[in-house]
Design a protein around this motif. Structure first.
Motif, mmCIF file in Angstrom:
data_model
loop_
_atom_site.group_PDB
_atom_site.id
_atom_site.type_symbol
_atom_site.label_atom_id
_atom_site.label_comp_id
_atom_site.label_asym_id
_atom_site.label_seq_id
_atom_site.Cartn_x
_atom_site.Cartn_y
_atom_site.Cartn_z
ATOM 1 N N PRO A 18 0.800 -1.234 0.000
ATOM 2 C CA PRO A 18 0.000 0.000 0.000
ATOM 3 C C PRO A 18 0.829 1.278 0.000
ATOM 4 O O PRO A 18 0.403 2.294 -0.538
ATOM 5 C CB PRO A 18 -0.828 -0.103 1.286
ATOM 6 C CG PRO A 18 -0.875 -1.550 1.603
ATOM 7 C CD PRO A 18 0.442 -2.106 1.130
ATOM 8 N N ASP A 19 2.039 1.228 0.594
ATOM 9 C CA ASP A 19 2.852 2.447 0.673
ATOM 10 C C ASP A 19 3.795 2.605 -0.514
ATOM 11 O O ASP A 19 4.602 3.541 -0.553
ATOM 12 C CB ASP A 19 3.636 2.484 1.979
ATOM 13 C CG ASP A 19 4.533 1.272 2.177
ATOM 14 O OD1 ASP A 19 4.485 0.354 1.330
ATOM 15 O OD2 ASP A 19 5.268 1.231 3.175
ATOM 16 N N SER A 20 3.695 1.730 -1.516
ATOM 17 C CA SER A 20 4.524 1.878 -2.717
ATOM 18 C C SER A 20 4.077 3.104 -3.513
ATOM 19 O O SER A 20 2.883 3.370 -3.617
ATOM 20 C CB SER A 20 4.403 0.642 -3.606
ATOM 21 O OG SER A 20 4.880 -0.507 -2.952
ATOM 22 N N PRO A 21 5.019 3.845 -4.094
ATOM 23 C CA PRO A 21 4.635 4.994 -4.922
ATOM 24 C C PRO A 21 3.790 4.547 -6.115
ATOM 25 O O PRO A 21 4.041 3.497 -6.700
ATOM 26 C CB PRO A 21 5.976 5.561 -5.387
ATOM 27 C CG PRO A 21 6.973 5.065 -4.401
ATOM 28 C CD PRO A 21 6.482 3.718 -3.964
ATOM 29 N N ILE A 22 2.816 5.348 -6.472
ATOM 30 C CA ILE A 22 1.937 5.031 -7.592
ATOM 31 C C ILE A 22 2.729 4.827 -8.874
ATOM 32 O O ILE A 22 2.503 3.862 -9.614
ATOM 33 C CB ILE A 22 0.889 6.146 -7.767
ATOM 34 C CG1 ILE A 22 -0.185 6.018 -6.682
ATOM 35 C CG2 ILE A 22 0.255 6.115 -9.148
ATOM 36 C CD1 ILE A 22 -1.202 7.133 -6.698
ATOM 37 N N ALA A 23 3.656 5.713 -9.161
ATOM 38 C CA ALA A 23 4.400 5.621 -10.413
ATOM 39 C C ALA A 23 5.225 4.343 -10.475
ATOM 40 O O ALA A 23 5.339 3.710 -11.524
ATOM 41 C CB ALA A 23 5.299 6.839 -10.576
ATOM 42 N N LEU A 67 -3.591 3.685 -12.379
ATOM 43 C CA LEU A 67 -2.239 4.222 -12.307
ATOM 44 C C LEU A 67 -1.701 4.860 -13.569
ATOM 45 O O LEU A 67 -1.068 5.913 -13.518
ATOM 46 C CB LEU A 67 -1.264 3.086 -11.927
ATOM 47 C CG LEU A 67 -1.573 2.302 -10.656
ATOM 48 C CD1 LEU A 67 -0.531 1.221 -10.482
ATOM 49 C CD2 LEU A 67 -1.603 3.209 -9.445
ATOM 50 N N LEU A 68 -1.904 4.230 -14.694
ATOM 51 C CA LEU A 68 -1.084 4.553 -15.852
ATOM 52 C C LEU A 68 -1.419 5.855 -16.552
ATOM 53 O O LEU A 68 -0.519 6.553 -17.014
ATOM 54 C CB LEU A 68 -1.144 3.408 -16.876
ATOM 55 C CG LEU A 68 -0.603 2.076 -16.364
ATOM 56 C CD1 LEU A 68 -0.613 1.043 -17.469
ATOM 57 C CD2 LEU A 68 0.798 2.234 -15.822
ATOM 58 N N LYS A 69 -2.688 6.191 -16.671
ATOM 59 C CA LYS A 69 -3.066 7.338 -17.487
ATOM 60 C C LYS A 69 -2.425 8.635 -17.010
ATOM 61 O O LYS A 69 -1.910 9.412 -17.801
ATOM 62 C CB LYS A 69 -4.590 7.489 -17.508
ATOM 63 C CG LYS A 69 -5.282 6.399 -18.298
ATOM 64 C CD LYS A 69 -6.775 6.631 -18.321
ATOM 65 C CE LYS A 69 -7.478 5.522 -19.096
ATOM 66 N NZ LYS A 69 -8.933 5.687 -19.075
ATOM 67 N N VAL A 70 -2.445 8.862 -15.707
ATOM 68 C CA VAL A 70 -1.935 10.129 -15.187
ATOM 69 C C VAL A 70 -0.471 10.036 -14.789
ATOM 70 O O VAL A 70 0.304 10.957 -15.019
ATOM 71 C CB VAL A 70 -2.776 10.583 -13.970
ATOM 72 C CG1 VAL A 70 -2.167 11.801 -13.307
ATOM 73 C CG2 VAL A 70 -4.201 10.864 -14.424
ATOM 74 N N HIS A 71 -0.084 8.907 -14.231
ATOM 75 C CA HIS A 71 1.193 8.868 -13.533
ATOM 76 C C HIS A 71 2.359 8.299 -14.315
ATOM 77 O O HIS A 71 3.488 8.377 -13.857
ATOM 78 C CB HIS A 71 1.032 8.120 -12.215
ATOM 79 C CG HIS A 71 0.072 8.802 -11.296
ATOM 80 N ND1 HIS A 71 0.413 9.910 -10.562
ATOM 81 C CD2 HIS A 71 -1.233 8.586 -11.039
ATOM 82 C CE1 HIS A 71 -0.635 10.330 -9.874
ATOM 83 N NE2 HIS A 71 -1.642 9.537 -10.149
ATOM 84 N N LEU A 72 2.099 7.706 -15.468
ATOM 85 C CA LEU A 72 3.227 7.250 -16.277
ATOM 86 C C LEU A 72 3.434 8.202 -17.443
ATOM 87 O O LEU A 72 3.136 7.900 -18.583
ATOM 88 C CB LEU A 72 2.989 5.828 -16.776
ATOM 89 C CG LEU A 72 3.366 4.757 -15.778
ATOM 90 C CD1 LEU A 72 3.255 3.398 -16.420
ATOM 91 C CD2 LEU A 72 4.767 4.949 -15.238
ATOM 92 N N GLY A 123 6.920 14.941 -4.541
ATOM 93 C CA GLY A 123 5.463 14.943 -4.462
ATOM 94 C C GLY A 123 4.762 15.120 -5.794
ATOM 95 O O GLY A 123 3.535 15.010 -5.873
ATOM 96 N N VAL A 124 5.523 15.373 -6.867
ATOM 97 C CA VAL A 124 4.915 15.533 -8.188
ATOM 98 C C VAL A 124 4.462 14.165 -8.704
ATOM 99 O O VAL A 124 5.269 13.233 -8.741
ATOM 100 C CB VAL A 124 5.904 16.177 -9.179
ATOM 101 C CG1 VAL A 124 5.314 16.205 -10.592
ATOM 102 C CG2 VAL A 124 6.265 17.581 -8.733
ATOM 103 N N PRO A 125 3.190 14.003 -9.076
ATOM 104 C CA PRO A 125 2.715 12.714 -9.570
ATOM 105 C C PRO A 125 3.540 12.234 -10.763
ATOM 106 O O PRO A 125 3.773 12.970 -11.712
ATOM 107 C CB PRO A 125 1.265 13.005 -9.990
ATOM 108 C CG PRO A 125 0.858 14.160 -9.154
ATOM 109 C CD PRO A 125 2.100 14.993 -9.009
ATOM 110 N N GLY A 126 4.018 10.995 -10.670
ATOM 111 C CA GLY A 126 4.845 10.432 -11.727
ATOM 112 C C GLY A 126 6.307 10.339 -11.358
ATOM 113 O O GLY A 126 7.058 9.596 -11.974
#
Length: 200
Positions: free
Chosen positions: A87-92, A124-129, A185-188
């Motif tokens: 759960p604490d893994s970064p989204i990207a 995850l993928l659309k915004v953060h990759l 803190g920037v997404p991605g």
């Protein structure tokens, strides 16, 4: 998607359909169809994830054992060990693992490997990759917004595989620590290395 979300735990689905290792072919196929998913985690009796069984696993079993596949169980057909995420893994980071392994979703497990949720590729993928060029541009934008334009102009931002390298000079060391926090803190952004000097 909310830009304040930064970990898998922020976006995962808590209600997860799963099967036990003794679930047979028909039960698994019915579960996949009923819940409109392409794979399900396989759990032990105490809720630990030991594998994943997918539509592809079912088709492979059917092809290899045309006479006996109906009697096969999840334990015999699953892909193991399962690729999981915490759960604490970064989204990207989770998104890049999915892309690299060509997976549509990942079981989310706690420290004891017990299932606590599931996160899908769509989460995850659309915004953060983002492409590295786009990610570096977003980081520059955030830096300009946080700093005096004159200070921001002396910074160089490089991105590679979601990892940001920030170099240049700043008025003081305190600002450098704040900028590292801002960049991460920037997404991605998977990680950030700050190489900022302070004028003597």
């Amino acid at each position: 998607m909310n830009d304040t979300w930064s970990t898998v735990g922020d976006v995962m689905t808590h209600a997860v359909v799963a099967v036990g290792r003794d679930a047979d072919f028909r039960e698994i196929a019915d579960t996949l169809q009923q819940w409109q998913v392409s794979a399900v985690p396989v759990l032990t009796g105490d809720g630990r994830v030991i594998g994943v069984v997918s539509e592809a696993d079912l088709l492979t079993a059917q092809d290899r054992e045309p006479e006996t596949y109906q009697g096969m169980t999840a334990g015999g057909m699953m892909t193991a060990p399962a690729v999981t995420v915490h759960p604490d893994s970064p989204i990207a980071e989770a998104g890049r693992s999915m892309a690299r392994m060509h997976l549509k979703r990942l079981p989310v497990v706690d420290a004891e490997d017990c299932l606590v949720g599931i996160v899908s590729r769509g989460d995850l993928l659309k915004v953060h990759l983002r492409e590295d060029k786009e990610l570096a541009g977003q980081v520059r934008f955030e830096l300009i917004a946080a700093l005096h334009p004159a200070d921001a102009s002396g910074l160089d931002v490089q991105a590679e595989d979601g990892r940001i390298t920030l170099s240049g000079t700043l008025p003081d060391t305190a600002t450098a620590a704040l900028l590292e926090h801002l960049v991460k803190g920037v997404p991605g952004v998977v990680d950030a290395e700050v190489r900022l000097g302070v004028p003597a």
